[in-house]
Design a protein around this motif. Structure first.
Motif, PDB file in Angstrom:
ATOM      1  N   PHE A 141     -93.486 -12.722 -43.626  1.00  9.48           N
ATOM      2  CA  PHE A 141     -92.130 -12.364 -44.029  1.00  9.48           C
ATOM      3  C   PHE A 141     -91.818 -10.903 -43.743  1.00  9.48           C
ATOM      4  N   ASP A 142     -92.344 -10.401 -42.621  1.00  7.66           N
ATOM      5  CA  ASP A 142     -92.027  -9.049 -42.184  1.00  7.66           C
ATOM      6  C   ASP A 142     -90.674  -9.080 -41.477  1.00  7.66           C
ATOM      7  N   VAL A 143     -89.713  -8.372 -42.021  1.00  2.54           N
ATOM      8  CA  VAL A 143     -88.343  -8.424 -41.501  1.00  2.54           C
ATOM      9  C   VAL A 143     -88.264  -7.915 -40.065  1.00  2.54           C
ATOM     10  N   GLU A 144     -88.957  -6.838 -39.751  1.00  2.00           N
ATOM     11  CA  GLU A 144     -88.889  -6.284 -38.401  1.00  2.00           C
ATOM     12  C   GLU A 144     -89.545  -7.221 -37.387  1.00  2.00           C
ATOM     13  N   ALA A 145     -90.683  -7.815 -37.763  1.00  5.37           N
ATOM     14  CA  ALA A 145     -91.340  -8.768 -36.864  1.00  5.37           C
ATOM     15  C   ALA A 145     -90.452  -9.991 -36.642  1.00  5.37           C
ATOM     16  N   ARG A 146     -89.776 -10.427 -37.697  1.00  5.03           N
ATOM     17  CA  ARG A 146     -88.851 -11.565 -37.578  1.00  5.03           C
ATOM     18  C   ARG A 146     -87.724 -11.233 -36.605  1.00  5.03           C
ATOM     19  N   ALA A 147     -87.196 -10.020 -36.699  1.00  5.64           N
ATOM     20  CA  ALA A 147     -86.091  -9.609 -35.827  1.00  5.64           C
ATOM     21  C   ALA A 147     -86.518  -9.611 -34.362  1.00  5.64           C
ATOM     22  N   ARG A 148     -87.742  -9.182 -34.115  1.00  2.00           N
ATOM     23  CA  ARG A 148     -88.226  -9.170 -32.729  1.00  2.00           C
ATOM     24  C   ARG A 148     -88.357 -10.595 -32.200  1.00  2.00           C
ATOM     25  N   LEU A 149     -88.877 -11.497 -33.011  1.00  2.00           N
ATOM     26  CA  LEU A 149     -89.042 -12.888 -32.593  1.00  2.00           C
ATOM     27  C   LEU A 149     -87.697 -13.565 -32.336  1.00  2.00           C
ATOM     28  N   MET A 150     -86.668 -13.151 -33.069  1.00  2.00           N
ATOM     29  CA  MET A 150     -85.356 -13.794 -32.974  1.00  2.00           C
ATOM     30  C   MET A 150     -84.362 -12.953 -32.176  1.00  2.00           C
ATOM     31  N   ALA A 151     -84.884 -12.129 -31.281  1.00  2.00           N
ATOM     32  CA  ALA A 151     -84.025 -11.210 -30.528  1.00  2.00           C
ATOM     33  C   ALA A 151     -82.939 -11.930 -29.738  1.00  2.00           C
ATOM     34  N   GLY A 152     -83.212 -13.181 -29.359  1.00  2.00           N
ATOM     35  CA  GLY A 152     -82.211 -13.944 -28.626  1.00  2.00           C
ATOM     36  C   GLY A 152     -81.090 -14.466 -29.494  1.00  2.00           C
ATOM     37  N   HIS A 153     -81.198 -14.284 -30.771  1.00  2.00           N
ATOM     38  CA  HIS A 153     -80.172 -14.707 -31.740  1.00  2.00           C
ATOM     39  C   HIS A 153     -79.829 -13.489 -32.600  1.00  2.00           C
ATOM     40  N   PRO A 154     -79.056 -12.558 -32.037  1.00  2.00           N
ATOM     41  CA  PRO A 154     -78.902 -11.224 -32.649  1.00  2.00           C
ATOM     42  C   PRO A 154     -78.353 -11.221 -34.068  1.00  2.00           C
ATOM     43  N   LEU A 155     -77.380 -12.089 -34.367  1.00  2.00           N
ATOM     44  CA  LEU A 155     -76.836 -12.095 -35.736  1.00  2.00           C
ATOM     45  C   LEU A 155     -77.870 -12.614 -36.725  1.00  2.00           C
ATOM     46  N   ALA A 156     -78.553 -13.705 -36.357  1.00  2.00           N
ATOM     47  CA  ALA A 156     -79.589 -14.258 -37.228  1.00  2.00           C
ATOM     48  C   ALA A 156     -80.720 -13.258 -37.414  1.00  2.00           C
ATOM     49  N   ALA A 157     -81.048 -12.531 -36.337  1.00  2.00           N
ATOM     50  CA  ALA A 157     -82.110 -11.525 -36.427  1.00  2.00           C
ATOM     51  C   ALA A 157     -81.725 -10.411 -37.394  1.00  2.00           C
ATOM     52  N   GLU A 158     -80.504  -9.931 -37.267  1.00  2.00           N
ATOM     53  CA  GLU A 158     -80.043  -8.833 -38.126  1.00  2.00           C
ATOM     54  C   GLU A 158     -79.899  -9.269 -39.578  1.00  2.00           C
ATOM     55  N   ALA A 159     -79.590 -10.541 -39.781  1.00  2.00           N
ATOM     56  CA  ALA A 159     -79.407 -11.043 -41.145  1.00  2.00           C
ATOM     57  C   ALA A 159     -80.699 -11.059 -41.946  1.00  2.00           C
ATOM     58  N   GLY A 160     -81.831 -10.941 -41.285  1.00  2.00           N
ATOM     59  CA  GLY A 160     -83.113 -10.970 -41.996  1.00  2.00           C
ATOM     60  C   GLY A 160     -83.217  -9.940 -43.092  1.00  2.00           C
ATOM     61  N   ALA A 161     -82.668  -8.765 -42.838  1.00  2.00           N
ATOM     62  CA  ALA A 161     -82.727  -7.711 -43.852  1.00  2.00           C
ATOM     63  C   ALA A 161     -81.980  -8.110 -45.116  1.00  2.00           C
ATOM     64  N   ALA A 162     -80.866  -8.841 -44.935  1.00  2.00           N
ATOM     65  CA  ALA A 162     -80.093  -9.295 -46.093  1.00  2.00           C
ATOM     66  C   ALA A 162     -80.755 -10.481 -46.788  1.00  2.00           C
ATOM     67  N   LEU A 163     -81.466 -11.300 -46.014  1.00  2.00           N
ATOM     68  CA  LEU A 163     -82.074 -12.513 -46.557  1.00  2.00           C
ATOM     69  C   LEU A 163     -83.405 -12.255 -47.256  1.00  2.00           C
ATOM     70  N   PHE A 164     -84.171 -11.297 -46.721  1.00  2.00           N
ATOM     71  CA  PHE A 164     -85.537 -11.109 -47.206  1.00  2.00           C
ATOM     72  C   PHE A 164     -85.818  -9.690 -47.672  1.00  2.00           C
ATOM     73  N   GLY A 165     -84.783  -8.979 -48.058  1.00  2.00           N
ATOM     74  CA  GLY A 165     -84.966  -7.623 -48.566  1.00  2.00           C
ATOM     75  C   GLY A 165     -84.107  -7.374 -49.787  1.00  2.00           C
ATOM     76  N   ASP A 166     -84.489  -6.390 -50.575  1.00  2.00           N
ATOM     77  CA  ASP A 166     -83.772  -5.954 -51.778  1.00  2.00           C
ATOM     78  C   ASP A 166     -83.321  -7.132 -52.629  1.00  2.00           C
ATOM     79  N   TYR A 167     -84.282  -7.788 -53.245  1.00  2.00           N
ATOM     80  CA  TYR A 167     -83.972  -8.978 -54.039  1.00  2.00           C
ATOM     81  C   TYR A 167     -83.128  -8.665 -55.274  1.00  2.00           C
ATOM     82  N   ASP A 168     -83.257  -7.473 -55.811  1.00  2.00           N
ATOM     83  CA  ASP A 168     -82.417  -7.107 -56.954  1.00  2.00           C
ATOM     84  C   ASP A 168     -80.939  -7.136 -56.555  1.00  2.00           C
ATOM     85  N   GLU A 169     -80.639  -6.512 -55.426  1.00  2.00           N
ATOM     86  CA  GLU A 169     -79.260  -6.477 -54.953  1.00  2.00           C
ATOM     87  C   GLU A 169     -78.766  -7.878 -54.596  1.00  2.00           C
ATOM     88  N   GLN A 170     -79.619  -8.648 -53.925  1.00  2.00           N
ATOM     89  CA  GLN A 170     -79.260 -10.027 -53.575  1.00  2.00           C
ATOM     90  C   GLN A 170     -78.893 -10.830 -54.808  1.00  2.00           C
TER      91      GLN A 170
END
Length: 216
Positions: free
Chosen positions: A168-197
């Protein structure tokens, strides 16, 4: 021969021991045999109190609720919005205090009536704001299920706060999903700062209740 007397074995003592062990081994490792060993008794002794593991989980969830509400007074000045926000924040903190806390709580049945007083007060507050009893029950249930599901997913990523599971490394996920830029960028919102979420999601639901039911 030791003359030290052990505390009598009862449902609450077993549940308390199980919750302590839960933080060490997680739900998958929590067996009646392991609990019996911790209590220094034979496993069959536990079957006098619990017919199976689900019955034990019911008691564990009840004990978690007891601890959550023990000595905690409902804020008399709360409006219905504040009550929903406050109670679900407390629920999330309680679930996060135990490894797999959301899994233990999910689908369980309280073994006592400890929850009835709080439920009655919350229903009364919501109906006094203009909701029907059915609407009030659904508002409580929807926010509860959101919190329970949110924490289950949160603990799937972070079994204990600050300890992220592999994969669940957000940066590694973004690299793997580079061909899907919006989904890649959304990782930070999906898997980070759970308090804010959590706060944002809960606020969305409370706003939806207000919009749907036209509350005061």
């Amino acid at each position: 021969m030791s003359t030290e007397r052990r505390a009598p074995l009862d449902r609450r003592r077993v549940a308390e021991t199980a919750l302590k062990l839960l933080n060490e081994v997680g739900l998958d490792g929590l067996t009646l045999r392991a609990i019996a060993k911790e209590l220094d008794v034979k496993a069959p002794a536990l079957y006098w109190h619990f017919k199976d593991k689900q019955a034990l989980l019911d008691e564990m969830a009840t004990e978690m609720f007891r601890r959550m509400t023990d000595g905690a007074e409902l804020a008399a000045g709360d409006g219905w919005r504040e009550r929903l926000l406050r109670s679900n924040r407390v629920l999330r903190r309680t679930l996060l205090a135990y490894r797999d806390g959301a899994k233990v709580f999910s689908g369980t049945r309280f073994t006592g009536l400890e929850h009835a007083e709080q439920q009655e007060a919350n229903l009364r507050l919501l109906t006094s704001a203009g909701l029907t009893l059915t609407q009030a029950a659904r508002a409580l249930q929807t926010t509860f299920l959101f919190t329970l599901g949110f924490v289950a997913e949160e603990q799937g990523v972070e079994p204990v706060p600050g300890e992220r599971r592999e994969g669940f490394d957000v940066e590694a996920r973004a690299r793997l999903m580079a061909g899907h830029p919006l989904a890649a960028e959304a990782g930070a919102a999906l898997f980070g700062d759970y308090d804010e979420q959590f706060e944002e999601g809960l606020a969305l639901i409370v706003a939806g209740i207000e919009s749907r039911y036209g509350t005061n």
